[in-house]
Design an enzyme around this catalytic site. Sequence first.
Site: not given
Length: 357
Positions: A223, A243-244, A257, A261
């Site tokens: 995260d 950072d994804m 998770k 969205h």
Amino acid sequence: MELTKNTTQAMLDGQLELWHTTFAYIKSMALKCALDLRIADAIDHHGGTATLPQIATKISLHPSKVHCLRRLMRVLTVSGIFSIQDPAVGGGGEYVYGLTPASRLLVSSRNVAPFLTMMLDGIFVSPFLSFNEWLQHELPDQSLFEMKHGQTVWEFANQNPAFGALGNEGMVADSNFVMDIVVKECGDVFQGVSSLVDVAGGLGGAAQAIANAFPHVKCSVLDLPHVVADAPVSTNVKYIAGDMFESIPPTNAVFLKWVLHDWGDTECVKILKNCKRAIPPKETGGKVIILDMVVGAGSLSNLKHKETQIFFDLFIMYVNGIERDEQEWRKIIFGAGFSGYKILPVLDVRSIIEIYP
């Protein structure tokens, strides 16, 4: 046109439908009031059933408003949040209110009250009062939340500690609830997994649940630095600042998770491509495990199930997000270069999606 009995009834039925939808927000506000007053806790204090006077003694209620509490409880019993027993059955001339499967979730060890409190907070609700105005702006544009509050929800949380805490507590509560079910009922998805990175996993509630249930799985949370800075120190989960959208640490499996969205297709494809780079080939157990909603999956005959999915899809517009149906999931999964997927509609309105490189 001359009104007939049938046309009159049709008009009245139409009015009922409009009124029922118009005043539906009262049900949500009644639940919010019950959460704020901790009515479920008051009933639980008396062993799971309580009369109105017993409830009134345990909550912050002015004596002059006891009759108003009765009317509130009438809404909450009709809604199925609490049960009610007739005085003739319970005796003593007082209605007896009880906990239902829904309200037991407000007092159990897997308490979902913080999540519901977050969802019903005015900060989240108020943007939808300007929904029509937002729809008149061209995309890409500010999200509903930005248009109302002048900054993204993440920026707002960083600058408002109370709201940030509300969000963290809400997401931890949801993780505790749903992950307890995942590890008990869906443990097969972790079979053969030796290491796992929970991407955008916050304070690590989901990763900790996986690590506790499957000690052989080495779990990490990725995260942003300011999130990791607040992570717990005494835990069997490793926290990684990153950072994804840039990169994801090498791992056997990636866990997402309720992350995708929040983002449009372009951003999701970028995240999923980074996931694909982080994991080994399918033949050696590499996969991405997604816990999210698949609109149309699950109990299609259940009206509450269907409504909850499409309500949440509209709600997630507050961050310009989307709840995807299977075809929309296929688009981003194959757009990121994955070879296949499997949808497991095992979490009621949410599903587990396994995708394979």
